[in-house]
Scaffold this motif. Structure first.
Motif, PDB file in Angstrom:
ATOM      1  N   PRO A  92      11.145   2.040   4.098  1.00  0.00           N
ATOM      2  CA  PRO A  92      10.756   2.089   2.635  1.00  0.00           C
ATOM      3  C   PRO A  92      11.910   1.996   1.679  1.00  0.00           C
ATOM      4  CG  PRO A  92       9.712   3.991   4.200  1.00  0.00           C
ATOM      5  CD  PRO A  92      10.874   3.403   4.797  1.00  0.00           C
TER       6      PRO A  92
ATOM      7  N   ASP B  91       2.808   8.339   0.641  1.00  0.00           N
ATOM      8  CA  ASP B  91       3.774   8.241   1.772  1.00  0.00           C
ATOM      9  C   ASP B  91       5.001   9.103   1.395  1.00  0.00           C
ATOM     10  OD1 ASP B  91       3.750   6.052  -0.011  1.00  0.00           O
ATOM     11  OD2 ASP B  91       5.478   5.505   1.020  1.00  0.00           O
TER      12      ASP B  91
ATOM     13  N   ASN C  93       2.778   1.909   2.031  1.00  0.00           N
ATOM     14  CA  ASN C  93       3.842   1.879   2.873  1.00  0.00           C
ATOM     15  C   ASN C  93       3.650   0.675   3.846  1.00  0.00           C
ATOM     16  OD1 ASN C  93       2.059   3.945   3.878  1.00  0.00           O
ATOM     17  ND2 ASN C  93       3.490   3.885   5.778  1.00  0.00           N
TER      18      ASN C  93
ATOM     19  N   ARG D  67      10.423  -1.446  -4.991  1.00  0.00           N
ATOM     20  CA  ARG D  67       9.121  -0.950  -4.022  1.00  0.00           C
ATOM     21  C   ARG D  67       8.047  -1.782  -4.167  1.00  0.00           C
ATOM     22  NH1 ARG D  67       6.729   3.915  -1.350  1.00  0.00           N
ATOM     23  NH2 ARG D  67       4.579   3.627  -1.773  1.00  0.00           N
TER      24      ARG D  67
ATOM     25  N   ARG E  27       4.686  -3.249   2.890  1.00  0.00           N
ATOM     26  CA  ARG E  27       6.332  -3.435   2.548  1.00  0.00           C
ATOM     27  C   ARG E  27       6.656  -4.576   3.428  1.00  0.00           C
ATOM     28  NH1 ARG E  27       7.107   1.421   5.603  1.00  0.00           N
ATOM     29  NH2 ARG E  27       8.623   1.262   7.314  1.00  0.00           N
TER      30      ARG E  27
END
Length: 411
Positions: free
Chosen positions: A246, A299, A238, A251, A241
């Motif tokens: 998120p 996460d 996470n 992703r 990013r």
């Protein structure tokens, strides 16, 4: 209360709209929900009605109607192109920018082929996650119990690699290995997802990527020279990013962890001793011999309290993932994750620690003290996962303040 009777005009209108615009277009054209449209269409079928398609005959269409239909066709073609463009984005990045093709999903033969000798120790697996490269931990803010910066990160990574080699070849019987699996479990860099990190990181995210790719290249090179083959499995965390929140869609493609894995793959593209598994989604499913593993960052799991700590959300998350994966024929034996900065070794779960160690966030939230640590384990062809070794990133008898030693050869 009895429902209102559908009129023949409404039935005819529904099937005419579906014939002209399709189900979704008909809903928009008539301004009715999906269930209402479907109910009217079923009633029309039972009544024996058929769509009136005369207005769709090109000869009966006015010039204005033809222009309108052509515009609609162009709009649909544009949407189709946009969808294809999004689907092909990753392949273009890999092929045109990174010079790579799609990584094969099949595992390397040495990871699934049973050894010739039954006395073989098995295949070692190392997990590298939550390095938070670029972050700075100031000892003065956590009772002088830890310190962290890029120099210390390099020192601790070197120790993890050296201790892994030492344990595998000097503390195990029959140390004859076909290779080693290296799990890159995400949060490789500190990132800029929090304002305080952007203000206190030692390096910008771009500088950090360049630096950590050099350090991890050194680590992988050292491991492949000793073990003969390396299988790298990588997922995104996470902290890497580049979006504010998120994301579920894309992703991996909006995360610097994925980019780091791909840059490493390009670094060793011509070295046949390396194999790669870098999925497009958040989880990587793979097996070593017959033992199935699921690598995820962790996460997705939230919660916990002062009594059970991280175990509650982790075990609940494991239960959900097992149920989901069983339904899609991807059941697993062990879930591998990081994120929580705690080393936990259970039969069904391995939770990795962090080379960063204790930091200001953990201290402020009164989390238990954790030493900098990474996970190593062995998988036997017959017995599955057998031995777990915690790899201490510093001498466990030290106060874990760290030392700023510059490792130029890892830069």
């Amino acid at each position: 209360m009895a429902s209102r009777k559908i009129t023949p005009a409404e039935m005819q209108q529904a099937i005419d709209a579906i014939a002209a615009y399709g189900a979704v277009g008909a809903e928009r054209q008539l301004g009715v929900p999906h269930q209402t449209l479907a109910h009217r269409a079923r009633a029309a079928k039972l009544a024996g009605l058929t769509p009136n398609t005369a207005h769709l005959d090109p000869a009966a269409l006015s010039k204005q109607e033809i222009v309108g239909l052509k515009d609609r066709v162009r709009d649909l073609e544009t949407l189709l192109k946009d969808e294809r463009r999004e689907r092909l984005a990753e392949d273009r990045i890999l092929e045109e920018i990174l010079g790579l093709s799609k990584a094969p999903i099949e595992p390397p033969a040495w990871a699934i082929r049973p050894p010739k000798k039954s006395s073989a120790t098995g295949i070692p697996s190392l997990m590298l996650s939550d390095l938070h490269w670029g972050e700075v931990v100031l000892p003065s803010q956590i009772h002088n119990k830890n310190s962290y910066n890029v120099s210390i990160a390099k020192q601790r990574l070197r120790r993890v690699v050296e201790k892994t080699i030492d344990i595998c070849f000097h503390h195990m019987t029959n140390p004859d290995y076909p290779g080693i699996v290296v799990n890159l479990g995400g949060d490789l860099i500190s990132g800029d997802i929090h304002e305080e990190l952007s203000q206190t990181n030692e390096l910008t995210s771009m500088q950090t990527i360049v630096d950590i790719v050099g350090a991890l290249s050194w680590a992988l090179d050292a491991l492949v020279e000793r073990f003969g083959a390396v299988w790298v499995v990588g997922v995104a965390g996470n902290h890497g990013r580049n979006t504010h929140k998120p994301r579920a869609k894309n992703r991996a493609f909006t995360n610097f962890d994925w980019l780091i894995c791909q840059l490493l793959r390009r670094q060793f593209a011509k070295d046949k001793r390396f194999s790669w598994l870098i999925p497009d989604g958040p989880d990587a499913w793979y097996r070593v011999y017959g033992h199935r593993s699921l690598l995820t960052h962790g996460d997705q799991f939230r919660g916990g309290d002062g009594l059970i700590g991280a175990l509650g959300p982790i075990l609940r998350g494991d239960m959900k993932k097992r149920a989901r994966n069983s339904n899609i024929d991807l059941g697993y034996d062990t879930m591998l994750l990081g994120h929580w900065h705690q080393y936990i070794s259970l039969r069904r779960v391995i939770v990795n620690g962090s080379p960063k160690g204790y930091d200001e966030y953990a201290a402020q939230n009164n989390f238990p003290f954790e030493v900098p640590i990474q996970a190593l384990w062995f998988t036997h062809a017959k017995y599955g996962r057998t031995t777990d070794w915690p790899i201490y990133c510093e001498d466990p008898t030290a106060s874990f303040q760290g030392s700023a030693v510059q490792l130029g050869e890892m830069a």
